[in-house]
Scaffold this motif. Structure first.
Motif, PDB file in Angstrom:
ATOM      1  N   LEU A   1       0.895  -1.238  -0.073  1.00 10.39           N
ATOM      2  CA  LEU A   1      -0.004  -0.129   0.036  1.00 10.39           C
ATOM      3  C   LEU A   1       0.882   1.256  -0.058  1.00 10.39           C
ATOM      4  CD1 LEU A   1      -2.258  -1.434   2.758  1.00 10.39           C
ATOM      5  CD2 LEU A   1      -2.802  -1.451   0.511  1.00 10.39           C
ATOM      6  N   HIS A   2       0.820   1.982  -1.090  1.00 11.13           N
ATOM      7  CA  HIS A   2       1.797   3.132  -1.089  1.00 11.13           C
ATOM      8  C   HIS A   2       1.049   4.518  -0.853  1.00 11.13           C
ATOM      9  CE1 HIS A   2       4.585   0.278  -2.930  1.00 11.13           C
ATOM     10  NE2 HIS A   2       3.570  -0.047  -3.999  1.00 11.13           N
ATOM     11  N   ASP A   3      -0.238   4.519  -0.877  1.00 12.59           N
ATOM     12  CA  ASP A   3      -0.919   5.589  -0.792  1.00 12.59           C
ATOM     13  C   ASP A   3      -1.653   6.242   0.556  1.00 12.59           C
ATOM     14  OD1 ASP A   3      -0.412   5.849  -3.380  1.00 12.59           O
ATOM     15  OD2 ASP A   3      -2.463   4.836  -3.983  1.00 12.59           O
ATOM     16  N   GLU A   4      -1.163   5.346   1.448  1.00  7.51           N
ATOM     17  CA  GLU A   4      -1.899   5.479   2.899  1.00  7.51           C
ATOM     18  C   GLU A   4      -1.235   6.719   3.717  1.00  7.51           C
ATOM     19  OE1 GLU A   4      -4.596   3.316   3.887  1.00  7.51           O
ATOM     20  OE2 GLU A   4      -4.439   2.721   1.655  1.00  7.51           O
ATOM     21  N   ILE A   5       0.286   6.614   3.695  1.00 10.84           N
ATOM     22  CA  ILE A   5       1.185   7.523   4.445  1.00 10.84           C
ATOM     23  C   ILE A   5       2.104   7.957   3.243  1.00 10.84           C
ATOM     24  CG2 ILE A   5       2.650   7.835   6.241  1.00 10.84           C
ATOM     25  CD1 ILE A   5       1.566   5.583   7.594  1.00 10.84           C
ATOM     26  N   ASP A   6       2.382   9.384   3.102  1.00  9.63           N
ATOM     27  CA  ASP A   6       3.635   9.687   2.259  1.00  9.63           C
ATOM     28  C   ASP A   6       4.792   9.117   2.424  1.00  9.63           C
ATOM     29  OD1 ASP A   6       1.725  11.453   0.829  1.00  9.63           O
ATOM     30  OD2 ASP A   6       2.230  13.308   1.861  1.00  9.63           O
ATOM     31  N   ASN A   7       5.526   8.895   1.345  1.00 12.25           N
ATOM     32  CA  ASN A   7       6.863   8.260   1.465  1.00 12.25           C
ATOM     33  C   ASN A   7       7.082   6.967   2.045  1.00 12.25           C
ATOM     34  OD1 ASN A   7       7.677  10.637  -0.090  1.00 12.25           O
ATOM     35  ND2 ASN A   7       7.738  11.582   1.881  1.00 12.25           N
ATOM     36  N   VAL A   8       5.817   6.339   2.549  1.00 15.34           N
ATOM     37  CA  VAL A   8       5.896   4.907   3.183  1.00 15.34           C
ATOM     38  C   VAL A   8       5.261   3.905   2.676  1.00 15.34           C
ATOM     39  CG1 VAL A   8       5.531   3.850   5.343  1.00 15.34           C
ATOM     40  CG2 VAL A   8       6.491   6.204   5.475  1.00 15.34           C
ATOM     41  N   SER A   9       5.840   2.925   2.434  1.00 18.19           N
ATOM     42  CA  SER A   9       5.000   1.790   1.615  1.00 18.19           C
ATOM     43  C   SER A   9       4.776   0.817   2.887  1.00 18.19           C
ATOM     44  CB  SER A   9       5.644   1.078   0.650  1.00 18.19           C
ATOM     45  OG  SER A   9       5.811   1.813  -0.507  1.00 18.19           O
ATOM     46  N   LEU A  10       3.446   0.476   2.869  1.00 15.68           N
ATOM     47  CA  LEU A  10       2.853  -0.570   4.132  1.00 15.68           C
ATOM     48  C   LEU A  10       2.817  -1.953   3.317  1.00 15.68           C
ATOM     49  CD1 LEU A  10       0.220   1.870   5.768  1.00 15.68           C
ATOM     50  CD2 LEU A  10       2.826   1.437   6.503  1.00 15.68           C
ATOM     51  N   ILE A  11       2.921  -2.866   4.059  1.00 15.63           N
ATOM     52  CA  ILE A  11       2.635  -4.422   3.465  1.00 15.63           C
ATOM     53  C   ILE A  11       1.552  -5.029   4.400  1.00 15.63           C
ATOM     54  CG2 ILE A  11       3.675  -6.512   3.217  1.00 15.63           C
ATOM     55  CD1 ILE A  11       5.222  -4.448   1.663  1.00 15.63           C
ATOM     56  N   ASP A  12       0.605  -5.397   3.404  1.00 15.00           N
ATOM     57  CA  ASP A  12      -0.723  -6.218   4.254  1.00 15.00           C
ATOM     58  C   ASP A  12      -0.529  -7.593   3.551  1.00 15.00           C
ATOM     59  OD1 ASP A  12      -2.902  -7.344   5.035  1.00 15.00           O
ATOM     60  OD2 ASP A  12      -4.205  -5.991   4.215  1.00 15.00           O
ATOM     61  N   LEU A  13      -0.306  -8.563   4.499  1.00 14.45           N
ATOM     62  CA  LEU A  13       0.102  -9.921   4.216  1.00 14.45           C
ATOM     63  C   LEU A  13      -1.229 -10.874   4.197  1.00 14.45           C
ATOM     64  CD1 LEU A  13       3.515 -10.880   5.528  1.00 14.45           C
ATOM     65  CD2 LEU A  13       2.914 -10.328   3.072  1.00 14.45           C
ATOM     66  N   ASN A  14      -2.414 -10.144   4.485  1.00 13.79           N
ATOM     67  CA  ASN A  14      -3.907 -10.904   4.522  1.00 13.79           C
ATOM     68  C   ASN A  14      -4.105 -11.761   3.367  1.00 13.79           C
ATOM     69  OD1 ASN A  14      -4.248 -10.197   7.198  1.00 13.79           O
ATOM     70  ND2 ASN A  14      -5.953  -8.727   6.606  1.00 13.79           N
ATOM     71  N   ARG A  15      -3.690 -11.115   2.057  1.00 12.72           N
ATOM     72  CA  ARG A  15      -3.776 -12.011   0.598  1.00 12.72           C
ATOM     73  C   ARG A  15      -2.715 -13.003   0.240  1.00 12.72           C
ATOM     74  NH1 ARG A  15      -4.399  -8.645  -4.914  1.00 12.72           N
ATOM     75  NH2 ARG A  15      -2.075  -8.713  -4.469  1.00 12.72           N
ATOM     76  N   ALA A  16      -1.601 -12.795   1.046  1.00  9.67           N
ATOM     77  CA  ALA A  16      -0.623 -13.511   0.926  1.00  9.67           C
ATOM     78  C   ALA A  16      -0.961 -15.197   1.095  1.00  9.67           C
ATOM     79  CB  ALA A  16       0.717 -13.135   1.526  1.00  9.67           C
ATOM     80  N   GLY A  17      -0.939 -16.017   0.028  1.00 11.09           N
ATOM     81  CA  GLY A  17      -1.029 -17.389   0.008  1.00 11.09           C
ATOM     82  C   GLY A  17      -2.576 -17.627  -0.224  1.00 11.09           C
ATOM     83  N   VAL A  18      -3.304 -16.723  -0.624  1.00  7.04           N
ATOM     84  CA  VAL A  18      -4.848 -17.150  -1.062  1.00  7.04           C
ATOM     85  C   VAL A  18      -4.450 -17.827  -2.252  1.00  7.04           C
ATOM     86  CG1 VAL A  18      -6.934 -16.274  -2.044  1.00  7.04           C
ATOM     87  CG2 VAL A  18      -5.875 -15.284   0.345  1.00  7.04           C
ATOM     88  N   GLY A  19      -5.588 -18.908  -2.476  1.00  8.84           N
ATOM     89  CA  GLY A  19      -5.437 -19.865  -3.703  1.00  8.84           C
ATOM     90  C   GLY A  19      -5.882 -19.142  -4.814  1.00  8.84           C
ATOM     91  N   LEU A  20      -5.238 -19.405  -6.010  1.00  9.62           N
ATOM     92  CA  LEU A  20      -5.559 -18.831  -7.283  1.00  9.62           C
ATOM     93  C   LEU A  20      -5.573 -20.100  -8.280  1.00  9.62           C
ATOM     94  CD1 LEU A  20      -3.352 -15.769  -7.799  1.00  9.62           C
ATOM     95  CD2 LEU A  20      -5.576 -15.653  -7.165  1.00  9.62           C
ATOM     96  N   MET A  21      -6.593 -19.709  -9.050  1.00 14.05           N
ATOM     97  CA  MET A  21      -6.747 -20.715 -10.305  1.00 14.05           C
ATOM     98  C   MET A  21      -6.174 -19.750 -11.127  1.00 14.05           C
ATOM     99  SD  MET A  21     -10.305 -22.915  -9.739  1.00 14.05           S
ATOM    100  CE  MET A  21     -11.294 -21.335  -9.330  1.00 14.05           C
ATOM    101  N   GLU A  22      -5.071 -20.359 -12.101  1.00  7.02           N
ATOM    102  CA  GLU A  22      -4.684 -19.281 -13.243  1.00  7.02           C
ATOM    103  C   GLU A  22      -5.183 -20.075 -14.361  1.00  7.02           C
ATOM    104  OE1 GLU A  22      -0.986 -17.719 -13.871  1.00  7.02           O
ATOM    105  OE2 GLU A  22      -1.242 -17.782 -15.951  1.00  7.02           O
ATOM    106  N   ILE A  23      -6.169 -19.637 -15.300  1.00 11.91           N
ATOM    107  CA  ILE A  23      -6.698 -20.225 -16.353  1.00 11.91           C
ATOM    108  C   ILE A  23      -5.868 -19.419 -17.815  1.00 11.91           C
ATOM    109  CG2 ILE A  23      -8.664 -20.623 -17.728  1.00 11.91           C
ATOM    110  CD1 ILE A  23     -10.094 -20.630 -14.984  1.00 11.91           C
ATOM    111  N   VAL A  24      -5.347 -20.219 -18.735  1.00  9.69           N
ATOM    112  CA  VAL A  24      -4.603 -19.633 -19.764  1.00  9.69           C
ATOM    113  C   VAL A  24      -5.389 -19.967 -20.932  1.00  9.69           C
ATOM    114  CG1 VAL A  24      -2.444 -19.313 -21.070  1.00  9.69           C
ATOM    115  CG2 VAL A  24      -2.586 -19.827 -18.475  1.00  9.69           C
ATOM    116  N   THR A  25      -5.681 -19.254 -21.743  1.00 14.37           N
ATOM    117  CA  THR A  25      -6.541 -19.400 -22.933  1.00 14.37           C
ATOM    118  C   THR A  25      -5.313 -19.489 -24.190  1.00 14.37           C
ATOM    119  OG1 THR A  25      -6.713 -17.384 -24.260  1.00 14.37           O
ATOM    120  CG2 THR A  25      -8.399 -17.941 -22.546  1.00 14.37           C
ATOM    121  N   ALA A  26      -5.635 -20.393 -25.336  1.00  7.13           N
ATOM    122  CA  ALA A  26      -4.946 -20.315 -26.192  1.00  7.13           C
ATOM    123  C   ALA A  26      -5.066 -18.732 -27.228  1.00  7.13           C
ATOM    124  CB  ALA A  26      -5.425 -21.148 -27.609  1.00  7.13           C
TER     125      ALA A  26
END
Ligand code: ADP
Ligand code: MG
Length: 265
Positions: A134-159
């Motif tokens: 998150l780059h926009d919450e506090i000026d000149n500071v980046s925040l990290i939220d790991l809540n989404r880290a490791g959520v399962g994804l299906m990646e579906i690739v088309t021709a």
């Protein structure tokens, strides 16, 4: 620009509608307090190991059946290395060599609803989502939220077998509907549960495919339409002037309806 034929291939990232993450017992939930859904494994603590979530495998199998895929009866995971602050492992666990399913096809009604088209699905693979920076919450500071880290994804690739923005949108509309109906993905685009990367290239009829540009993380069907139309115009303009199309990763500028270069590939 009618002398150029567009070729479009899509990569869909669908968050799996599972109670917990794909390799840990942390809950999969949107809008929880930052860093409240992070197991020791998700934070890459020394000595922790992934444990595959059966619910995620089941969702991928159901989805792959609906996409008329073949299955790898022995399917494996691979590490794809990136250095990102929101990915503490330093790599993403994904499926490169033997994805859970491959070689499917999916039929969707064309945009006028009068005919149906079939699109080849190259693969469906399981992988982990990353955390969020998150780059926009506090000026000149980046925040990290790991809540989404490791959520399962299906990646579906088309021709690379779509040839217009309207067909790409019609396919995505039907795929989204199918996932929501199966319940394997909740499909809330505004929450990032269903995201599309679109690859576009142009070539002269009868000649080999051109160089593709990839536009990442499109979260809406209207945006997809805009991106494909814009890329066709941009690339046709370059090629007509005798200039090359760079193989690169681009992002969508929602405010202007344009795309811009993020990195070369
Ligand atoms: P990567 O993983 O590097 O993005 P892939 O081989 O998995 O590469 O291809 C990703 C996507 O690009 C697929 O959806 C495929 O259909 C599409 N694609 C491949 N070649 C072209 C091309 N020349 N023009 C448009 N799309 C393409
Ligand atoms: Mg790609």
């Amino acid at each position: 620009h009618s002398e150029w034929k567009p070729v479009i291939g899509l990569e869909v990232h669908a968050q799996i509608n599972s109670k917990t993450k794909i390799f840990s017992s942390a809950l999969n939930k949107f809008m929880a307090p930052p860093n409240s859904l992070v197991s020791q494994f998700d934070a890459s603590m020394p000595g922790t190991l992934p444990v595959l979530n059966k619910e995620c495998v089941r969702a991928a199998v159901m989805t792959a059946f609906a996409l008329n895929c073949n299955f790898n009866l022995r399917s494996t995971f691979d590490r794809k290395h990136y250095f990102y602050a929101d990915m503490p492992h330093g790599y993403q666990i994904t499926q490169h060599w033997t994805p859970i399913a491959f070689d499917g096809h999916f039929t969707f009604p064309s945009s006028n609803g009068m005919e149906s088209k079939s699109l080849k699905i190259e693969r469906l693979q399981l992988e982990q989502d990353s955390g969020k920076s998150l780059h926009d919450e506090i000026d000149n500071v980046s925040l990290i939220d790991l809540n989404r880290a490791g959520v399962g994804l299906m990646e579906i690739v088309t021709a690379p077998e779509l040839h217009s923005a309207t067909d790409a949108c019609a396919f995505i509309h039907e795929l989204h509907l199918m996932l929501c109906t199966l319940g394997t993905c909740e499909g809330k685009m505004s929450e990032g549960q269903f995201r599309v990367d679109v690859n576009v290239s142009l070539h002269k009829p009868g000649e080999v495919f051109g160089t593709r540009a990839e536009v990442k993380n499109i979260a809406g069907i209207k945006h997809l339409q805009q991106v494909v139309d814009y890329e066709i115009e941009r690339q046709a303009d370059l090629l007509t002037r005798g200039l090359p199309v760079d193989q690169e990763t681009r992002a969508f500028d929602v405010a202007n309806g344009t795309t811009y270069s993020m990195r070369d590939k």
